[in-house]
Design a protein around this motif. Structure first.
Motif, PDB file in Angstrom:
ATOM      1  N   GLN A 240      36.295  20.704  43.948  1.00  0.00           N
ATOM      2  CA  GLN A 240      37.617  21.246  43.661  1.00  0.00           C
ATOM      3  C   GLN A 240      38.366  21.663  44.924  1.00  0.00           C
ATOM      4  N   CYS A 241      37.696  21.586  46.076  1.00  0.00           N
ATOM      5  CA  CYS A 241      38.295  22.015  47.349  1.00  0.00           C
ATOM      6  C   CYS A 241      38.739  23.475  47.285  1.00  0.00           C
ATOM      7  N   LEU A 242      37.903  24.325  46.684  1.00  0.00           N
ATOM      8  CA  LEU A 242      38.209  25.748  46.555  1.00  0.00           C
ATOM      9  C   LEU A 242      37.178  26.566  47.330  1.00  0.00           C
ATOM     10  N   PHE A 243      37.673  27.516  48.119  1.00  0.00           N
ATOM     11  CA  PHE A 243      36.840  28.393  48.939  1.00  0.00           C
ATOM     12  C   PHE A 243      36.885  29.786  48.293  1.00  0.00           C
ATOM     13  N   PHE A 244      35.779  30.200  47.681  1.00  0.00           N
ATOM     14  CA  PHE A 244      35.751  31.446  46.921  1.00  0.00           C
ATOM     15  C   PHE A 244      35.516  32.650  47.835  1.00  0.00           C
ATOM     16  N   LEU A 245      36.300  33.703  47.607  1.00  0.00           N
ATOM     17  CA  LEU A 245      36.161  34.972  48.310  1.00  0.00           C
ATOM     18  C   LEU A 245      36.052  36.104  47.296  1.00  0.00           C
ATOM     19  N   GLU A 246      35.499  37.240  47.744  1.00  0.00           N
ATOM     20  CA  GLU A 246      35.464  38.449  46.935  1.00  0.00           C
ATOM     21  C   GLU A 246      36.303  39.514  47.629  1.00  0.00           C
ATOM     22  N   PRO A 247      37.295  40.108  46.934  1.00  0.00           N
ATOM     23  CA  PRO A 247      38.169  41.070  47.598  1.00  0.00           C
ATOM     24  C   PRO A 247      37.437  42.335  48.054  1.00  0.00           C
ATOM     25  N   VAL A 248      37.773  42.783  49.257  1.00  0.00           N
ATOM     26  CA  VAL A 248      37.270  44.056  49.796  1.00  0.00           C
ATOM     27  C   VAL A 248      38.423  45.061  49.845  1.00  0.00           C
ATOM     28  N   SER A 249      39.548  44.632  50.388  1.00  0.00           N
ATOM     29  CA  SER A 249      40.768  45.446  50.373  1.00  0.00           C
ATOM     30  C   SER A 249      41.952  44.538  50.587  1.00  0.00           C
ATOM     31  N   THR A 250      43.137  44.993  50.156  1.00  0.00           N
ATOM     32  CA  THR A 250      44.362  44.192  50.252  1.00  0.00           C
ATOM     33  C   THR A 250      45.468  45.107  50.749  1.00  0.00           C
TER      34      THR A 250
END
Length: 253
Positions: A240-250
């Motif tokens: 899918q050409c998707l790079f998964f991340l998990e949020p830490v802060s925004t």
């Protein structure tokens, strides 16, 4: 009569708008796009490619290899017979070397790691990766979303923390819930017009999961909003050409 071509099939589902990179990646792997179904938020892409020839078609090639190997073995046997029997040790060759036995010299024990080296390694593991302090991450933010740099970085830095300035490219509800979302993020400030860099994805997150910080924290977010993202590196889905991340802060900016 010529054999009929047999195909294998694969269906890839992706966020609408990300079809192009997925199709390009699949075509590079030999897949042919045969159908595309587009919904409001997601697309379904159907591909096919010829199956690998069955093993019996390779019998001729294997037989030819065996013939060549037989000839090599026969030649080696003739050459060995012509060497005149047992080979004597060359002058100056030690007994240990001629007999193939290893020398009795002890192997030196590895030096213990110093406390300073351990401290440096620990600091490197906890350092937040940015485009300024990590050339690989700087190159990744300018790479193709389906390029090998995505898998290389995800493999080498899984679980590490990265930080970058980016924007929301696309936002869609996750499943049937109207408080959980899938967010597609891109580096830079172009939002839905982002054309360079990885397709970072936050999957199944609520607004609270983003841990918004800053002087003016919005009550809601949407495509085009710009933030300073701090996230944990997850996996890369090459199909899918998707790079998964998990949020830490925004952070707002």
């Amino acid at each position: 009569m010529a054999d009929e071509i047999e195909y294998e099939y694969r269906t890839v589902r992706t966020v609408r708008g990300a079809d192009g990179p997925v199709i390009s990646k699949m075509q590079q792997d030999g897949w042919e796009l045969v159908d595309r179904t587009q919904g409001m938020l997601r697309s379904s892409l159907d591909f096919r490619r010829p199956k690998t020839p069955p093993p019996w078609r390779l019998i001729g090639a294997v037989a030819a290899v065996l013939v060549v190997l037989a000839g090599v073995i026969a030649t080696a046997a003739v050459l060995e017979d012509g060497d005149g029997g047992e080979q004597k040790n060359a002058p100056g060759t030690s007994t240990a070397v001629a007999s193939g036995k290893p020398s009795a010299a002890p192997t030196p024990a590895p030096a213990p790691a110093s406390a300073s080296a351990s401290t440096a390694a620990g600091s490197a593991a906890t350092e937040v990766i940015t485009p300024q302090n990590n050339p690989e991450f700087a190159a990744l933010l300018k790479a193709d979303s389906c390029g090998s740099a995505n898998l290389d970085f995800a493999t080498g830095y899984k679980g590490r923390t990265v930080a970058f300035d980016g924007s929301i490219v696309h936002m869609a509800p996750h499943g049937d819930r109207d408080t959980r979302y899938d967010l597609l993020l891109g580096p830079g400030d172009e939002g839905p017009r982002t054309a360079v860099g990885p397709a970072f994805k936050y999957e199944d997150v609520g607004v609270l999961d983003l841990k918004l910080t800053g002087e003016k924290v919005p009550a809601a977010v949407g495509p085009g909003d710009r933030f300073h993202f701090v996230a944990e590196v997850g996996r890369f889905n090459a199909d899918q050409c998707l790079f998964f991340l998990e949020p830490v802060s925004t952070g707002t900016r």
